[in-house]
Structure formats: structure tokens, C-alpha cells
Design an enzyme around this catalytic site. Sequence first.
Site, PDB file in Angstrom:
ATOM      1  N   ASP A 319      47.996  15.877 125.009  1.00 32.24           N
ATOM      2  CA  ASP A 319      48.401  14.699 125.911  1.00 32.24           C
ATOM      3  C   ASP A 319      46.981  14.255 126.265  1.00 32.24           C
ATOM      4  O   ASP A 319      45.716  14.666 126.148  1.00 32.24           O
ATOM      5  CB  ASP A 319      49.197  15.172 127.107  1.00 32.24           C
ATOM      6  CG  ASP A 319      49.914  13.885 127.860  1.00 32.24           C
ATOM      7  OD1 ASP A 319      49.469  12.893 127.545  1.00 32.24           O
ATOM      8  OD2 ASP A 319      50.523  14.134 128.611  1.00 32.24           O
ATOM      9  N   GLU A 515      53.359   8.651 136.701  1.00 34.23           N
ATOM     10  CA  GLU A 515      52.510   9.802 136.879  1.00 34.23           C
ATOM     11  C   GLU A 515      52.261  10.360 138.196  1.00 34.23           C
ATOM     12  O   GLU A 515      52.953   9.912 139.126  1.00 34.23           O
ATOM     13  CB  GLU A 515      51.520   9.766 135.930  1.00 34.23           C
ATOM     14  CG  GLU A 515      52.007   9.581 134.434  1.00 34.23           C
ATOM     15  CD  GLU A 515      51.066   9.648 133.356  1.00 34.23           C
ATOM     16  OE1 GLU A 515      50.104  10.723 133.417  1.00 34.23           O
ATOM     17  OE2 GLU A 515      50.894   8.901 132.337  1.00 34.23           O
TER      18      GLU A 515
HETATM   19  C1  BGC Z   1      51.298  11.013 129.638  1.00 35.47           C
HETATM   20  C2  BGC Z   1      52.064  11.141 128.364  1.00 35.47           C
HETATM   21  C3  BGC Z   1      51.981   9.998 127.484  1.00 35.47           C
HETATM   22  C4  BGC Z   1      50.379   9.626 127.288  1.00 35.47           C
HETATM   23  C5  BGC Z   1      50.037   8.705 126.143  1.00 35.47           C
HETATM   24  C6  BGC Z   1      49.859  10.622 129.272  1.00 35.47           C
HETATM   25  O1  BGC Z   1      49.254  10.282 130.444  1.00 35.47           O
HETATM   26  O2  BGC Z   1      51.273  12.239 130.238  1.00 35.47           O
HETATM   27  O3  BGC Z   1      53.450  11.287 128.553  1.00 35.47           O
HETATM   28  O4  BGC Z   1      52.492  10.121 126.276  1.00 35.47           O
HETATM   29  O5  BGC Z   1      49.722   9.577 128.345  1.00 35.47           O
HETATM   30  O6  BGC Z   1      50.406   7.267 126.793  1.00 35.47           O
END
Ligand code: BGC
Length: 600
Positions: A319, A515
Site C-alpha cells: 500500500d 482514512e
Molecule cells: C489506501 C489504499 C489505497 C491506496 C491507493 C492508500 O492510502 O490505504 O486503500 O488503495 O492509498 O490510493
Amino acid sequence: MQKPLLIFSTFLFLGIVFAFVGKHLFELRTNARCHPQNAIYQQSHMSAESRAADLLSRMTEQEKMGQLALVEKNALTSPEDIRVYGLGALLSGAGSQPATNTPADWLALVAGFQAQAKETCLGIPLLYGIDAIHGHAGVNGATVFPHMIGLAASKDADLVRRVGKATAEELAATGIHWNFAPNLDIPKDQRWGRVYETFGSNPTTVTDLGTALLEGLQTPAETYPLVIATAKHFVGNGSMTWGTSGNATYKIDQGDSHLTEHTLRTEDLVPFKSTIQQGALVVMAGLNRWNGKMVTAQHALLTDILKKELGFTGFIVSDWYGVYSINSDRYVATVTGINAGIDMVMLPFEYKLFASDMERALTTGDISRERLDDAVRRILTVKFKAGLFDRPITTEVGLNTIGSAPHRRLAREAVQKSLVVLKNTKGALPLSRSASQILVAGDAANNLGRQAGAWTLEWQGVDGALFPGTTILQGIEETVVTKSHVRYSAHGDAATSTSRADIGIAVVGEKPYAEGVGDDPLPRLSDEDLATIKKLGTQCKTLIVVILSGRALALPAEAASWDAIVAAWLPGSEGQGVADGLFGISPLTGTLPVPWQGAF
Ligand code: BGC
């Protein structure tokens, strides 16, 4: 000519001739390696595995290393770097759009990148990834489906499968064939800012609906490559402890998942097992720690369990900064992550540093050539399985599928099925379409951004009507017999007489967050919302409260006096679906995907 001079001149001449012929021969050899004709890897009838093996055998070490890099498109110093560094994959992080956000511009953007990849010696196409987690919602004009938490309330796997298929069609129309979904996290704490991205806290629901979404996304298509799904976030991401975030500005997101191996195996691993059995080709490793150590650094989880025990033959992607978070020394982090089992690194920015670190790691033997080959083989096999080498990646045929009427109808159906009645006294619901006066209040009632939540155009979402759709207020106006009977005011000031209206509908709830920004010690309705509800309550005979939220909210004692409460989650662009449920156009059948306590 004197003899020594003659000998010298002869050698000089021969030297020049050899140098010329040698260079020419080298070029010939290079050219022969590049753009081959009828190589096994170019033959679509061969198996993905044998094509990957053939291609791997033709690649230089540098080309192999490039395949491991997943780079944010805005990090590119120049698009030519795709060719120069032989990059394997690009992504649009949340909110990373073309200069103008139209479907055609998205297509042109991706086509431009793929053209660079095609020009590389072996013409290996890029994977282009994005978070189309509730429809292709980064694209202005796309159908915005309810966030997963709403779909989870429907408990309808067939619906979720159809949502996945429609999302894949909209993705493919923009030339994008890799989605960072489904989310298989099992949230245990409502304070977490990512609860709404999940299918709720019941492991069985997460497994069933997560698998259905994967199947829908990966529906084979005749005319374009497969849209590859990503099972994320491996593993235990949802069981973090409050206060353990590794990110200084967050509280629980990116925290420590304190879980026994037994729980990990009997709960958190289950949806991954199921999606792998159904053909998951990519798994994303989480940003969480498991019992104190970053998942991205754990060989036992990534290689021993996921690849060996579960037999996962696709590739593991890390990630956002998931590898560089392992250690402040980025070389050490890279070596640790790749040796633990990460195959593709979502850097997402430092691709030049990554190239030199990889070179160093291979020279020193810190990363073995076998590990490199294994990772590249996995990535290439996925690219072959998706048909990226064989089918046109970017054609304009499908642009009108984006936000199409059938997809919006499907989103409306999804909204209808996602509504959960928390309370319904005095038979308040369904409402009468012929009520003589309906007051609507709440600043979420007429705000597309609010009802769509985050991961819509921008990472943290938007405020207002910045994309096409129907607000809940518009839906109500369309549903009632006489539109002029509906009066709206954001703060409950719409009453025109002292006599009470038949119905008052307050649409209130959380503002978008994504998030760890949404980590909240006490998710609840704001004081402003409560004041609006209170005011509206004095002006109507029947008070309905519709809550837009990504999780269960704490409700105040006065909720006991509200006649009906409906959890509408984050319905997306089709607010009509909410009105359908309120007025009995569709039955209210949703059930809670997360516990929602309260004496209302
Ligand atoms: C998130 C992921 C996401 C990735 C790409 C990260 O901050 O945790 O779920 O797929 O960003 O955008």
C-alpha cells in the site's frame, strides 16, 4: 613508412574496424531482442504462465526491476520515464486526475502512458490502478454507488456482483484495468475512519460480499482486458487498537492489530481465502502492524501463509508508502519488504531511488535474482491473464457507459436496498406521497458531495453539486404527488405558517472524511444537526431523521422523541433511492452491517 609506424597504423585501423563492426553487431543483437516477431509471449493462444516465462527469459535485469515499481502518475518527472525506467505500473492516488476531469481526458491520459510503455524494447503494457471503491468516482460523470457499508446493509450478493460489473465497465471505458477493491477489512472499532469502506463487521458478510464484488469486477469481457480486482488490506486491518497509529496525525488507522493467530486465521484470513479461490490476482498488504511489526515486513504472513499455505499465485502489492514505512533507511525497507514477499511496491513517488536501491540489492545479493524473477513472473502472469497484451487497452467505444442510465438505475436500486430503519413508531414510514406539506431540513439534504462521502473526485470528498446526480431533496420532490408541497431549508427555517406540517424530514450526518483523517473518538451527530432536528420537530406532526454516515453514530436521548430514524449510509449519486425507501416505492429491507447501540 617505418616498420613500427606501419604496425601501429595497421592496429589502429583494425581497432576502428572491430569497434565499428562490434557496435553494429551489438545493435543488431539489441534490435533482435527488441520488438520480436512471433515470440511465445506474443501469442495469445499460449498459456499466461508460458508467455510469462518466455518474456522473463528475454528481459534485462533493469527491465525486471522496473516491473516491480508502482508509481503515482504525478511523480513522473516526464512520461518518458515510463520507457527509461521500464516501469511496470502507475496509479492515480485519490484525487489525482487529468488536467480537466472528463471521461475522455482520463482515457487520453492513460492512453498516453500506455503508448510510452509500448515503445519499450519488449512492449510490456502498464497496469494502471485506481481506487474505484464505490464506482469509478474519481471521474466526473461516473456513477457513484453507495459506499460498501451501504451495500453491506443490503446483504445482497447478486446486487454487489452487478455493482462490480458496472464499475468495471466504467473503468475499462477510461482505459483503466486495475481496481484497488474489494476491501476485505473487518472493522472492530466504530471510531476508525475507514469503517464505511468495508462490508461491515460480520466476517461472513465480508466474505460473501467481498467475493461477489471481486467476481463482478473480474467479469470477463470480449472487447477489453479484464479489470483486475485487489483483495485488500491483507491482513487484520480493522482490528487495530485505538492510539497505536504509526502516523502521527492519525489515531487508529495504520495502527497495530493485536490479534492472536487463531483469530487471524479463523476470521481475517477467511475472506482472502475465498477471494483467492474465486480468482483474485492481486492482494494488497495493509499499512497496519500485526502484533507490533509491519505486515509488509512479515515473511510469515506474506510468503508462508498467503503464497505457500493459501496457494496464492498472483502478486502482492504494498500500500501507499507501505514498504518505506518499514524502516527509515529506505534501502533496508526495500530489501526487507521484497524479501518478505512484496512483489510490487507502491512507492509511490521515489522510482529513481528504487531503481538504484534494487540494483545495489541485486549486486550485493541482499535480494536474490530468484526472488526478483519470482516477483516479475507473478506480475507478468497477471498482465497476460488480464489480456493486456492482446486486447486494445484504450478505445473510445465505451465512453458513454460512464454514468449511463442503466448504471444509475442500478445505483438507485443499491441505495433502496441499503436503507436501514433504526426506528419506526406510529407507522410513520412509509410516508404518504400526497401529504399536504413536507418540510425538509439539514444541510446534507441537498448536497451531492455530502451524500457521496470521500473518495469522490477527491480523497476527502467534496462539498456540493460538483458532479452529476440527484440529491435526496430532489428525489423527494420527484416522488411526491405535488412538488410544491415540499419546502426546504438547510437549518429548519422553511415553515411558513404556525400550523404544523404533515411531515418533517431532517437529512443530517457526517461530513466526508477518508482514512485516518476520519478517526474520531466519539462519532456522533453534530450540535448543528441536533439544533436543526429540534427546530424541525416543532414544526411538523411526524418527524423523520435520515442519517448519512460511514458508521454507527451515538444518538442523544432526545432521539426517543423522533418518530422514525433511517440510516442511509453514504448513498452516492442517486439520492432518489433514499426517497424511494421513505415513500414506500421500494421496501425498507436493509439490516445493520455494524452494531448500532442506543436507546432510541
Ligand atoms: C489506501 C489504499 C489505497 C491506496 C491507493 C492508500 O492510502 O490505504 O486503500 O488503495 O492509498 O490510493
